[in-house]
Motif scaffolding. Sequence first.
Motif, PDB file in Angstrom:
ATOM      1  N   UNK A  81      58.532 -14.357  62.419  1.00 14.76           N
ATOM      2  CA  UNK A  81      59.717 -14.351  61.564  1.00 14.76           C
ATOM      3  C   UNK A  81      60.366 -12.985  61.508  1.00 14.76           C
ATOM      4  N   UNK A  82      59.536 -11.922  61.401  1.00 14.11           N
ATOM      5  CA  UNK A  82      60.073 -10.562  61.373  1.00 14.11           C
ATOM      6  C   UNK A  82      60.706 -10.194  62.714  1.00 14.11           C
ATOM      7  N   UNK A  83      60.076 -10.614  63.819  1.00  7.86           N
ATOM      8  CA  UNK A  83      60.634 -10.328  65.143  1.00  7.86           C
ATOM      9  C   UNK A  83      61.975 -11.026  65.330  1.00  7.86           C
ATOM     10  N   UNK A  84      62.051 -12.295  64.921  1.00  7.86           N
ATOM     11  CA  UNK A  84      63.317 -13.025  65.027  1.00  7.86           C
ATOM     12  C   UNK A  84      64.390 -12.389  64.155  1.00  7.86           C
ATOM     13  N   UNK A  85      64.003 -11.908  62.982  1.00  7.98           N
ATOM     14  CA  UNK A  85      64.963 -11.249  62.088  1.00  7.98           C
ATOM     15  C   UNK A  85      65.462  -9.954  62.701  1.00  7.98           C
ATOM     16  N   UNK A  86      64.561  -9.185  63.302  1.00  9.03           N
ATOM     17  CA  UNK A  86      64.937  -7.911  63.931  1.00  9.03           C
ATOM     18  C   UNK A  86      65.897  -8.140  65.094  1.00  9.03           C
ATOM     19  N   UNK A  87      65.582  -9.130  65.942  1.00  2.00           N
ATOM     20  CA  UNK A  87      66.468  -9.438  67.073  1.00  2.00           C
ATOM     21  C   UNK A  87      67.822  -9.934  66.572  1.00  2.00           C
ATOM     22  N   UNK A  88      67.810 -10.747  65.522  1.00  5.67           N
ATOM     23  CA  UNK A  88      69.073 -11.246  64.955  1.00  5.67           C
ATOM     24  C   UNK A  88      69.919 -10.093  64.431  1.00  5.67           C
ATOM     25  N   UNK A  89      69.252  -9.093  63.846  1.00  6.24           N
ATOM     26  CA  UNK A  89      69.991  -7.923  63.354  1.00  6.24           C
ATOM     27  C   UNK A  89      70.570  -7.111  64.504  1.00  6.24           C
ATOM     28  N   UNK A  90      69.772  -6.910  65.562  1.00 10.45           N
ATOM     29  CA  UNK A  90      70.255  -6.150  66.719  1.00 10.45           C
ATOM     30  C   UNK A  90      71.459  -6.825  67.371  1.00 10.45           C
ATOM     31  N   UNK A  96      80.325 -20.262  63.734  1.00  8.42           N
ATOM     32  CA  UNK A  96      79.885 -21.362  62.881  1.00  8.42           C
ATOM     33  C   UNK A  96      79.862 -22.707  63.607  1.00  8.42           C
ATOM     34  N   UNK A  97      80.528 -22.783  64.756  1.00  9.17           N
ATOM     35  CA  UNK A  97      80.663 -24.059  65.453  1.00  9.17           C
ATOM     36  C   UNK A  97      79.323 -24.729  65.765  1.00  9.17           C
ATOM     37  N   UNK A  98      78.318 -23.997  66.272  1.00 14.12           N
ATOM     38  CA  UNK A  98      77.026 -24.664  66.530  1.00 14.12           C
ATOM     39  C   UNK A  98      76.378 -25.232  65.276  1.00 14.12           C
ATOM     40  N   UNK A  99      76.682 -24.644  64.101  1.00 14.29           N
ATOM     41  CA  UNK A  99      76.075 -25.111  62.862  1.00 14.29           C
ATOM     42  C   UNK A  99      76.606 -26.477  62.452  1.00 14.29           C
ATOM     43  N   UNK A 100      77.709 -26.910  63.039  1.00 12.04           N
ATOM     44  CA  UNK A 100      78.248 -28.235  62.736  1.00 12.04           C
ATOM     45  C   UNK A 100      77.428 -29.338  63.410  1.00 12.04           C
ATOM     46  N   UNK A 101      76.620 -28.944  64.385  1.00 10.98           N
ATOM     47  CA  UNK A 101      75.767 -29.908  65.071  1.00 10.98           C
ATOM     48  C   UNK A 101      74.427 -30.005  64.344  1.00 10.98           C
ATOM     49  N   UNK A 102      73.816 -31.155  64.404  1.00  9.95           N
ATOM     50  CA  UNK A 102      72.536 -31.364  63.749  1.00  9.95           C
ATOM     51  C   UNK A 102      71.491 -30.365  64.246  1.00  9.95           C
ATOM     52  N   UNK A 103      70.668 -29.863  63.314  1.00  9.51           N
ATOM     53  CA  UNK A 103      69.648 -28.864  63.621  1.00  9.51           C
ATOM     54  C   UNK A 103      68.691 -29.364  64.702  1.00  9.51           C
ATOM     55  N   UNK A 123      66.156 -17.292  66.467  1.00 13.90           N
ATOM     56  CA  UNK A 123      67.336 -16.427  66.573  1.00 13.90           C
ATOM     57  C   UNK A 123      68.596 -17.263  66.739  1.00 13.90           C
ATOM     58  N   UNK A 124      68.546 -18.252  67.627  1.00 12.50           N
ATOM     59  CA  UNK A 124      69.723 -19.075  67.884  1.00 12.50           C
ATOM     60  C   UNK A 124      70.175 -19.820  66.629  1.00 12.50           C
ATOM     61  N   UNK A 125      69.225 -20.386  65.893  1.00 15.67           N
ATOM     62  CA  UNK A 125      69.580 -21.215  64.745  1.00 15.67           C
ATOM     63  C   UNK A 125      69.956 -20.405  63.508  1.00 15.67           C
ATOM     64  N   UNK A 126      69.412 -19.194  63.368  1.00 18.54           N
ATOM     65  CA  UNK A 126      69.606 -18.462  62.116  1.00 18.54           C
ATOM     66  C   UNK A 126      70.506 -17.238  62.236  1.00 18.54           C
ATOM     67  N   UNK A 127      70.913 -16.860  63.442  1.00 17.33           N
ATOM     68  CA  UNK A 127      71.727 -15.649  63.583  1.00 17.33           C
ATOM     69  C   UNK A 127      73.072 -15.732  62.855  1.00 17.33           C
ATOM     70  N   UNK A 128      73.695 -16.926  62.698  1.00 10.57           N
ATOM     71  CA  UNK A 128      74.926 -16.944  61.893  1.00 10.57           C
ATOM     72  C   UNK A 128      74.723 -16.445  60.465  1.00 10.57           C
ATOM     73  N   UNK A 129      73.517 -16.653  59.911  1.00 12.29           N
ATOM     74  CA  UNK A 129      73.239 -16.180  58.557  1.00 12.29           C
ATOM     75  C   UNK A 129      73.096 -14.662  58.503  1.00 12.29           C
ATOM     76  N   UNK A 130      72.938 -14.035  59.662  1.00 12.69           N
ATOM     77  CA  UNK A 130      72.933 -12.578  59.732  1.00 12.69           C
ATOM     78  C   UNK A 130      74.354 -12.053  59.920  1.00 12.69           C
ATOM     79  N   UNK A 131      75.125 -12.734  60.747  1.00  9.99           N
ATOM     80  CA  UNK A 131      76.467 -12.242  61.075  1.00  9.99           C
ATOM     81  C   UNK A 131      77.413 -12.355  59.886  1.00  9.99           C
ATOM     82  N   UNK A 132      77.400 -13.491  59.204  1.00  6.58           N
ATOM     83  CA  UNK A 132      78.400 -13.759  58.171  1.00  6.58           C
ATOM     84  C   UNK A 132      78.340 -12.790  56.996  1.00  6.58           C
ATOM     85  N   UNK A 184      68.311 -13.740  54.430  1.00  6.36           N
ATOM     86  CA  UNK A 184      68.721 -15.109  54.747  1.00  6.36           C
ATOM     87  C   UNK A 184      68.148 -15.593  56.079  1.00  6.36           C
ATOM     88  N   UNK A 185      67.782 -14.676  56.964  1.00 10.75           N
ATOM     89  CA  UNK A 185      67.173 -15.064  58.234  1.00 10.75           C
ATOM     90  C   UNK A 185      65.651 -15.115  58.112  1.00 10.75           C
TER      91      UNK A 185
END
Length: 272
Positions: free
Chosen positions: A59-68, A93-100, A143-152, A198-199
């Motif tokens: 989880x920490x690694x995915x968060x770090x990559x999402x931040x980078x 946000x477009x990918x988030x409109x698709x089912x997880x 990273x793919x699923x949660x990076x929008x929560x880092x960007x926004x 949030x990530x």
Amino acid sequence: MRTKLISAPYTIWMTLFIIVPMGLVAFFAFTDKSGAFTLDNIARVGQYSNVFLRSIWLGALATFISLLLGYPLAYTIAKAAPNRQSFLILLIMLPMWMNFLLRTYAWMSLLEDNGLINNMLAAVGLPRIHMINTAGAVVLGMVYNYIPYMILPIYSVLTKIDNSVIEAAQDLGANNRNVFLKVVLPMSMPGVISGVTMVFVPAVSTFIISKMLGGGGNLLIGDLIDMQFLGSAYNPNLGSAISLVLMVIILICMGIMNQFDDGENVGGGMIL
């Protein structure tokens, strides 16, 4: 009286969907199957320390990559022309409109040994790479699923930084590097801390991603809890104890991250 009437729906909502569920989790965590008080469930959680460590690490690694990846994207969008920012945010946000689940299934087809990526590698004469059912695939899915929560949240804070502040720093002789490091980055920290929270919280407790992309060899806390409630090893008391310990760990991590946010830079980077 009017204030009480306005807040009544929120109070009822919090009671039904937050306080009562958390109370039930605590009740089952400290009782056995007969309903008697016990600490055995909490004691047994220690048996799964390796699962907790693996979940926190991934989880920490995915968060770090999402931040980078997320911070430069958020900065680029914030610096774009106003009429382009909405379009760029839409793309994020477009990918988030698709089912997880569909998004995760798509990555399964991409990462499989005979998937699209390996077929492309083979087509150009490169050896195939085993990617599915690995820890790397789990991190990639996070990273793919949660990076929008880092960007926004970072984008939200960056857009509120007054250009006059940056111009003042430049007038005082600061170059672009110093402007970013000493002005922009410190003022965007509320958004960074919010994005990290949030990530990290959903990443450390995920179970669908690890189950579909990680296989049985990358068991995470979410998978363990899922097994106690829905799997063959049905034990809601132990599952509640694991959930309670996970909740405490997340609260501690959030408390530590909140220490890096003085709340005085820019509004909008609220910690959830």
